[in-house]
Enzyme design. Structure first.
Site, short mmCIF file in Angstrom:
data_model
loop_
_atom_site.label_atom_id
_atom_site.label_comp_id
_atom_site.label_asym_id
_atom_site.label_seq_id
_atom_site.Cartn_x
_atom_site.Cartn_y
_atom_site.Cartn_z
N CYS A 1 -16.23 2.78 1.29
CA CYS A 1 -15.06 1.93 1.57
C CYS A 1 -14.53 2.12 2.99
O CYS A 1 -13.86 1.24 3.52
CB CYS A 1 -13.97 2.19 0.55
SG CYS A 1 -13.51 3.92 0.39
N GLN B 1 -10.43 -3.60 -2.61
CA GLN B 1 -11.66 -2.98 -2.09
C GLN B 1 -12.85 -3.30 -3.00
O GLN B 1 -13.96 -3.57 -2.53
CB GLN B 1 -11.47 -1.46 -1.98
CG GLN B 1 -12.70 -0.71 -1.51
CD GLN B 1 -13.05 -0.96 -0.06
OE1 GLN B 1 -12.20 -0.81 0.80
NE2 GLN B 1 -14.30 -1.31 0.23
N ARG C 1 0.86 -1.19 0.00
CA ARG C 1 0.00 0.00 0.00
C ARG C 1 0.89 1.23 0.00
O ARG C 1 1.76 1.38 0.85
CB ARG C 1 -0.92 0.06 1.22
CG ARG C 1 -1.51 1.46 1.41
CD ARG C 1 -2.53 1.59 2.47
NE ARG C 1 -3.78 0.95 2.10
CZ ARG C 1 -4.96 1.24 2.63
NH1 ARG C 1 -5.06 2.19 3.54
NH2 ARG C 1 -6.04 0.61 2.26
N1 NVA Z 1 -9.66 7.39 -1.57
C1 NVA Z 1 -9.27 6.99 -0.23
C2 NVA Z 1 -9.58 5.55 -0.03
C3 NVA Z 1 -9.31 5.05 1.36
C4 NVA Z 1 -9.63 3.59 1.53
C5 NVA Z 1 -7.80 7.28 -0.02
O1 NVA Z 1 -7.00 6.96 -0.91
O2 NVA Z 1 -7.45 7.82 1.02
N1 CP Z 2 -11.11 0.82 2.92
C1 CP Z 2 -9.82 0.73 3.29
O1 CP Z 2 -8.91 0.48 2.51
O2 CP Z 2 -9.62 0.97 4.61
P1 CP Z 2 -8.21 1.16 5.33
O3 CP Z 2 -7.60 2.42 4.79
O4 CP Z 2 -8.52 1.22 6.78
O5 CP Z 2 -7.35 -0.03 4.97
#
Ligand code: NVA
Ligand code: CP
Length: 325
Positions: A272, A138, A108
């Protein structure tokens, strides 16, 4: 031909056919049922899994860890600052080292190029746990939740409202086209997906019968929607744009009026998470609810915690399909 994803990376849905995505959803459903009925497997017995996180996470991190524990694998969390990666060591070298130790690597972070480069050199499956461009694990959870509600994905009328150019909107548009859905991206003109992505969505739609609409008109976008989906207005890494986004996206908040505009009684609400739905967190204490009101978030149409649970079952399916016994 039976689907076989053994040894494959999971970097973005563009790399997967509709039947491969369906295979992962069917496997997720099976693994979920088995866990809920006490049938335990050890499909990842003895596997070592690296979890690299440049950005914060609750669901994705915990989903990978619990899925590993359930199936007998050993997860190792490598947080920001824990390893040489990105400071003293290149992506390519890190990939080649971790690939010698681990059976699979989750990443990530910010750049899609980084996760693609890890995959190029690791020699083991690499899974995208979110980048600025895509959040493919997701989408599997989102689609499993929709299938649990409506029994199918094809022709589902799906409206995503808010930041239409972020990782979630992009992934949902591509995933929706793969599965033949009717996707509406409802966002201000300046926050609609880029031309390159629209071109890709169009090509997939021509093959699958999927349809999409890009509109800044809320009433038009949500009419007939079976699913209303939103995400934070300011994604991780974009905090400098906070004020500008809040002003721009106010009309795109999911509230009871928007839910009523669908004209349906069976519309569900998905997010999400994490979500700004009240003033109860450090970041939301001065602004209160943003992308969704407390009423909708806590209301009877909300399926957000089923969706969050499904992160675990679907991530388990991705690992089992790609490195499982
Ligand atoms: N668009 C958000 C999704 C978090 C799961 C982000 O990238 O912060
Ligand atoms: N939806 C999601 O990716 O949540 P987190 O950022 O908590 O992993």
């Amino acid at each position: 031909m039976p689907v076989n994803l053994r040894g494959r990376h999971f970097l973005k849905l563009l790399d997967f056919s509709p039947s491969e995505i369906q295979f992962l959803l069917t496997l997720s459903k099976k693994l979920k049922e088995d866990k809920l009925t006490g049938i335990r497997h050890k499909l990842l017995e003895g596997k070592n899994v690296a979890l690299i996180f440049e950005k914060a996470s609750t669901r994705t991190r915990c989903a990978f860890v619990v899925a590993c524990n359930d199936e007998g694998a050993f997860p190792e969390y490598l947080g920001k600052g824990d390893i040489q990666f990105g400071k003293k060591e290149t992506v390519k070298d890190t990939a080649r080292v971790l690939g010698r130790y681990f059976d699979g690597i989750e990443f990530r972070g910010f750049s899609q190029d980084v996760v693609e480069e890890l995959a190029q050199y690791a020699g083991v499956p690499v899974w995208n746990g979110l980048t600025d461009m895509y959040h493919p694990t997701q989408i599997l959870a989102d689609f499993l939740t929709i299938m649990e509600e409506f029994g199918h994905l094809k022709d589902i009328v799906f409206a995503y409202t808010g930041d239409g150019r972020n990782n979630m909107a992009r992934s949902l548009l591509i995933g929706g086209m793969k599965m033949g859905m009717d996707v509406r991206i409802v966002a201000p003109k300046s926050l609609l997906p880029d031309e390159d992505l629209i071109g890709k969505a169009r090509e997939i739609a021509a093959e699958t019968g999927g349809r999409f609409t890009l509109t800044d008109n809320v009433a038009e976008g949500v009419k007939g929607a079976q699913v209303i989906y939103t995400d934070v207005w300011v994604s991780m890494g974009e905090e400098a744009q906070w004020n500008e986004r809040l002003a721009l996206l106010k009309p795109y908040q999911v509230n009871s009026e928007m839910m009523a505009m669908t004209g349906r009684k069976d519309t569900i609400f998905l997010h999400c998470l994490p979500a700004f739905h009240n003033a109860d967190t450090d970041m939301s204490k001065d602004c209160g609810a943003l992308e969704v009101t407390e009423e909708v978030f806590e209301g009877k149409a909300s399926r957000v915690f089923d969706q969050a649970e499904n992160r675990m079952h679907t991530i388990k399916a991705v690992m089992v399909a790609t490195i499982g016994a």
